[in-house]
Each structure stands twice: as structure tokens, then as C-alpha cells.
Design an enzyme around this catalytic site. Structure first.
Site, PDB file in Angstrom:
ATOM      1  N   TYR A  41      -0.117  17.849  15.790  1.00 26.82           N
ATOM      2  CA  TYR A  41       0.955  17.071  16.416  1.00 26.82           C
ATOM      3  C   TYR A  41       0.880  15.605  15.989  1.00 26.82           C
ATOM      4  O   TYR A  41       1.892  14.989  15.624  1.00 26.82           O
ATOM      5  CB  TYR A  41       0.845  17.191  17.933  1.00 26.82           C
ATOM      6  CG  TYR A  41       1.957  16.512  18.699  1.00 26.82           C
ATOM      7  CD1 TYR A  41       3.231  17.060  18.723  1.00 26.82           C
ATOM      8  CD2 TYR A  41       1.727  15.323  19.396  1.00 26.82           C
ATOM      9  CE1 TYR A  41       4.265  16.438  19.433  1.00 26.82           C
ATOM     10  CE2 TYR A  41       2.748  14.701  20.102  1.00 26.82           C
ATOM     11  CZ  TYR A  41       4.015  15.261  20.115  1.00 26.82           C
ATOM     12  OH  TYR A  41       5.026  14.645  20.810  1.00 26.82           O
ATOM     13  N   SER A  72       5.666   9.301  18.351  1.00 25.08           N
ATOM     14  CA  SER A  72       4.852   9.408  19.566  1.00 25.08           C
ATOM     15  C   SER A  72       3.772   8.344  19.535  1.00 25.08           C
ATOM     16  O   SER A  72       3.395   7.857  18.457  1.00 25.08           O
ATOM     17  CB  SER A  72       4.216  10.797  19.654  1.00 25.08           C
ATOM     18  OG  SER A  72       3.252  10.845  20.692  1.00 25.08           O
TER      19      SER A  72
END
Length: 592
Positions: free
Chosen positions: A475, A462
Site C-alpha cells: 500500500y 496517503s
């Protein structure tokens, strides 16, 4: 003349024959049962028929096997004039051998290097069509096809096309050297012949290269093959088509024959199968077991046997996409980036496997891929379960074969303060976002290495891997770990022909937002927070399709990191050049 010769321990004695081609006598060697299908081997430069002995030893029980020394090599005659090595004469030699060993039954032809180059002349000759049952070509293009390929590169005038042309010209340096007077022959006589086994061992990965007593002579006379044919064939190419079934074996680490030379081969050989192997030019010595298996499988299929999934997938059609014949596995393929990536590969001709924890969603993705005319499969798997991943990887290998590309995409979202994130939250997140990637790389990467197969692993990280924030510590940690894992694995697998890329998308509007857990909030608060974040993502309008296209490009170009979205590029460069500013922005609460 017939004679029985002992060629190699463990190999039955060879019957030696002589085939007469004009004024040239060719030494021919035959093994095995005459009632079985025949494999006919044609060697390259600077070899003779003995280069095939490791494969012959593995195949002689199932086939009648024949190999011969081409003119200028081994025990065959060695014409002194360059013009006596023209392609049309080499094709006449092959016909003479066919007449001597198999005048009525067609043979399965196998050739390497210059053996492939010269036998393309026969394979594309309509007069010999009924004499050749199949053709397996290793590291040797048709020179006429190369001539048209070079014209096409020049006609396109694109930087990529011209770079391919220049790259091949650089890799073909030895051809220019062979056209020099005196030097090539002198170098073979003064030491290259003695050093040749060391070259095969240290550069080509051949474990125990045999000593060729004819090496200097084979090297000296074989140079005439290049001088007699290259310039005419390249600059005045002829249109050479064939209906013979062709199995093309492409060593992806070949230092001399670039993969790009075979880009348009399906236009000339419509009945084409292609198989790539992570090996150098002398793959017939370095990967004898694998090559023998492929030759056996292909010849058996042409003889009427059932084709395996891998062989079916290797079949190419004219105009096939760049991933035709490849198997692409995508986890988390039930929607979002996973589905878009799956369809992007399917659009380019790949066979695809959609894996997802939701079986209906996975099957829907496979249906969409099938609508594009490709083979597609689905599989239900919980990537967070290592035992389930073991079963999944084994099923893929046994049912579909070792994949060529694996995209570890499945993931879940997690936001909220680190101090509010429970151990259970951490374990769930890391099990899916990180451990599933570890399992995917470990299991499928090992399959690729053991199969000697070039491939590519893509791990979806990401953009937050470059952007610290108080809003998503768990995350970001998982995705930063995926990025570093990818970089480390890329270094580890670089020498094995396997690429590794990390995809780092930005704010993509997918279903992951609705499944994101916000630590420390009530159910009502979480629902409101998800709705707010979802509105932001939709305004951003970064689509999963654009990310899927970038992942395909990353595989094609072997890019280490794929940044998708302007915010990711900005975060990446900010973290590299102004890390203090990134740390300052990390303090802002952007989700309140």
C-alpha cells in the site's frame, strides 16, 4: 464613402465605410451577407481592426462581420488632446458605428483589451440596451467595476484581499508608465513598434504575428486612452449594471489583467457566462480557433440556438460560488473521501460527476449534490480497467465537456508482510491505486491540454507515502508512487495552466478499512484485524469531510501537497529531518 478593400488572403474583400462621430471620422470595415446576424469587433491597445482578421476569417461564413479602427488607431482620425479620448466619447463612437452599419437590428458585440474597457461604457448604458444583442468581453474589465473591486479589497482588510490588490497593482505597471510625459511616445517611435511582433511571438505565443504598418502611431495615440480615463474611473467609480447577455473570456495566463478583477462581475451583469482559457493576453491571436468557436456558440445561442452542456455550465448567477461554471470529476465518489470531496465542490457551485464501481453509491452521491442546487451526474466505472477508463474519459468529453478538475480518489487497502503478498495481490493493488491515477492523469490531462483549458488534477495518495512500515509495504509503495507521479506531472504541466496536487490524508475513518486485505492471514484472522484497525480509526476521528475541504483549498491555491491529519505532518517532517527515526519506527508491528 464606400470602397472595397482586399484585407487578407482567404478573406473576402472588405467594404470600407466611414462613420462620423462628432468631429471624428471612424474607418469601418464590413464583410459577409447582410441578411445574417452581425458581429461587431472592437480592438484594444496598441492594435487596430486588423488584429481581428484571423477570427473574422473563421466567422464570416456564418455572420455579417464588422470591425472598426477606434479613434487614435489605424485609418480613423487621431485627436490630439487627451480629453478627446474619454469613455463617453468612445461610447458615442460605437453608437455612430451602429447607426452606420446596423441601425435597426441589434448586434453581437465582441471586444478585447481596451476595446472591452471602452465598450463596457456602452453595454452598461440603458440607452443602448436594445442595440446590443450580446457582449463577449476578452481581457478588459469595466473600470468602474475595478474601482468598486479595489474598494472592497481595502474594506476587507484581510491578508488575502490585500495580496490580491497588491498583485494587480504590480501587474498594472504599464499604466503608471503611460501616465509619464514624453517617454511612452518616445519609446514607440524609437524601437518598440519594430520589436512588437517579436514580443507577441516570444512572450504571448502568437505563431505568426502580422506586421502592423500603423504600429508606432497606434501606440503613441492610444496612450491617451489611459490618461483620459483611469484615474477618474478608479477613484470615482459609478454603479454600472447591464441586462445585456455577457460572455466573459478569461485568459488565465494574462500578464496584465488578473482573474480576480472579475470576481464580482455577476453582481453587475446578472446574465453572465464565463469561460477560461489557458492563454496569454492576446488570446485572440494565439487561440483564434477556440475563441471563434466560443463566439459562434454564444451568439448562436442568443439568437435562439440550443446551448451545449459546456455553455450551460458556463452560465453564472449572482452570488455563485467560486467553482460555478466548473465541471469536477471524482472517482471513488460513492462514499468516504470521494463523496465528501464531491459535495465540497458542489457546495461551492461546481457541476460534479460521481464515478464509482458501485453505480448505486455513485448515484446517491450525485443525488446529495443535486440537493445543493447544482448539476450532478453519476457513472459506473472500474478504474482498474484501462479500457474502461478510456471509455469513461471519452464519455465525459462528448457528453459533458472537458472537465476543469479531476480527483483520482478510488483506491483499495492492502496490509501484511511483503513476503506474504502474492503477485496477484500486487497486481490488483497497483492496478487500482496507481494505474487508475496514471490513466486519469493521462486521459483527462491530455483533454485539458488539447482544449487549451486551465484545470487541476488531484491525486489522492496517503500519509503513508512519508512513513515506511513493515505493516503495509504494498500500500505504501502504491501511494508513494502516486505522490512522485504528481510531483513530476506538476512540473510537466506547469507551463500549460494545469495544476497538480497530491492529497495525503492520515487515518481517515472510511469504508476502505473493511475492504483492506491482510496478506498471509486466514479469513477469520483478517476479520479480527479489520475490526481492530477500524476501532483505532474511529478513535482518531479524522473525518472524510475535513479531507474534502483540504482538497478544495488545494485546488483554489494550487498547492502541490495536501497533508490532512497531524500524524501526516509529523511523519512528513520526521522523514525529511530524521529519516533514521522513521526507519526505526518502521520495524514495529503495529497491527498485531
Amino acid at each position: 464613402m464606400n470602397a472595397m478593400l482586399e484585407q487578407r488572403p482567404g478573406l473576402p474583400p472588405a467594404e470600407r465605410l466611414t462613420a462620423q462621430s462628432g468631429d471624428v471620422r471612424l474607418a469601418v470595415y464590413r464583410w459577409g451577407d447582410a441578411s445574417k446576424p452581425m458581429l461587431l469587433f472592437v480592438h484594444g491597445y496598441p492594435d487596430n481592426h486588423e488584429v481581428w482578421l484571423p477570427l473574422i476569417e473563421r466567422l464570416v461564413g456564418r455572420y455579417q462581420v464588422v470591425a472598426y479602427d477606434v479613434r487614435g488607431a489605424g485609418a480613423s482620425d487621431k485627436p490630439g488632446k487627451t480629453r478627446d479620448y474619454r469613455l463617453e466619447l468612445l461610447s458615442q463612437d460605437l453608437k455612430a458605428v451602429l447607426d452606420a452599419v446596423s441601425p435597426e437590428r441589434p448586434v453581437h458585440l465582441v471586444a478585447h483589451d481596451w476595446g472591452s474597457i471602452q465598450t463596457w461604457e456602452s453595454v452598461t448604458d440603458p440607452a443602448l440596451r436594445e442595440r446590443i444583442a450580446s457582449y463577449t468581453s476578452v481581457s478588459g474589465p469595466c473600470l468602474d467595476h475595478v474601482g468598486f473591486w479595489m474598494r472592497d479589497r481595502l474594506r476587507q482588510k484581510s491578508p488575502r484581499a490585500l495580496l490580491q490588490l497588491v498583485s494587480q497593482l504590480v501587474h498594472s505597471w504599464y499604466i503608471y508608465y503611460f501616465h509619464l510625459p514624453l517617454l511612452p511616445a518616445l519609446s514607440w517611435r524609437l524601437g518598440v513598434a519594430r520589436l512588437w511582433p517579436q514580443y507577441l511571438r516570444k512572450v504571448e505565443g502568437v505563431r505568426n504575428p502580422a506586421i502592423n504598418p500603423h504600429q508606432a502611431s497606434d501606440g503613441v495615440h492610444g496612450v491617451k486612452l489611459y490618461r483620459a480615463n483611469f484615474i477618474t474611473s478608479i477613484f470615482k467609480p459609478r454603479k454600472r449594471h447591464t441586462e445585456v447577455p455577457v460572455q466573459l473570456i478569461v485568459p488565465t495566463r494574462d500578464r496584465y489583467v488578473g482573474q480576480q478583477l472579475f470576481q464580482q462581475l455577476s453582481l453587475w451583469a446578472p446574465r453572465l457566462w464565463r469561460r477560461d482559457v489557458s492563454a496569454g493576453h492576446w488570446t485572440l491571436l494565439a487561440e483564434a480557433d477556440r475563441l471563434a468557436g466560443w463566439i459562434d456558440e454564444f451568439a448562436s445561442h442568443i439568437e435562439g440556438g440550443e446551448a451545449s452542456q459546456a455553455l450551460q455550465r458556463a452560465a453564472l448567477k449572482p452570488g455563485s460560488g467560486p467553482f460555478a461554471g466548473k465541471l469536477v470529476v471524482v472517482t471513488g465518489a460513492g462514499g468516504g473521501i470521494g463523496r465528501s470531496t464531491l459535495l465540497s465542490f458542489a457546495e461551492r457551485g461546481a457541476s460534479v460527476l460521481a464515478a464509482d464501481i458501485d453505480p448505486a453509491a455513485a448515484e446517491r452521491s450525485a443525488e446529495l449534490a443535486r440537493a445543493m442546487g447544482t448539476s450532478a451526474f453519476s457513472y459506473c466505472v472500474d478504474v482498474g480497467d484501462s479500457a474502461a477508463m478510456e471509455r469513461f474519459a471519452q464519455w465525459v468529453k462528448s457528453s459533458l465537456g472537458v472537465p476543469d478538475v479531476v480527483i483520482s480518489n478510488a483506491g483499495i487497502g492492502m496490509a501484511g508482510a511483503m513476503l506474504d503478498t502474492t503477485p496477484a495481490d500486487w497486481e490488483r493493488l497497483l492496478r487500482v491505486n496507481l494505474w487508475s491515477v496514471i490513466d486519469g492523469c493521462r486521459l483527462f490531462g491530455r483533454q485539458m491540454v488539447e482544449a487549451g483549458k486551465p484545470g487541476h488534477l488531484v491525486n489522492v495518495a496517503s500519509g503513508v507515502a512519508f512513513a515506511p512500515s513493515r505493516n503495509y509495504p504494498a500500500y505504501a509503495t502504491s501511494k508513494a508512487a502516486v505522490l512522485m507521479l504528481s510531483e513530476c506531472l506538476r512540473a510537466e504541466l506547469a507551463g500549460k495552466g494545469i495544476g497538480v496536487s497530491a492529497a495525503c490524508p492520515g487515518f481517515v475513518d472510511t469504508g476502505i478499512v473493511q475492504a483492506t486485505r491482510f496478506a498471509g492471514l486466514s479469513d477469520e484472522q483478517q476479520a479480527k484485524r479489520r475490526a481492530k484497525v477500524q476501532r483505532f480509526y474511529r478513535r482518531r476521528r479524522l473525518s472524510p469531510d475535513s479531507v474534502g475541504e483540504k482538497i478544495v483549498q488545494a485546488v483554489q491555491r494550487n498547492k502541490p501537497v495536501v497533508a490532512a491529519g497531524s500524524e501526516v505532518h509529523m511523519a512528513h517532517w520526521q522523514w525529511r529531518l530524521l529519516p533514521g527515526l522513521s526507519r526505526l519506527f518502521a520495524r514495529f508491528n503495529l497491527t498485531s
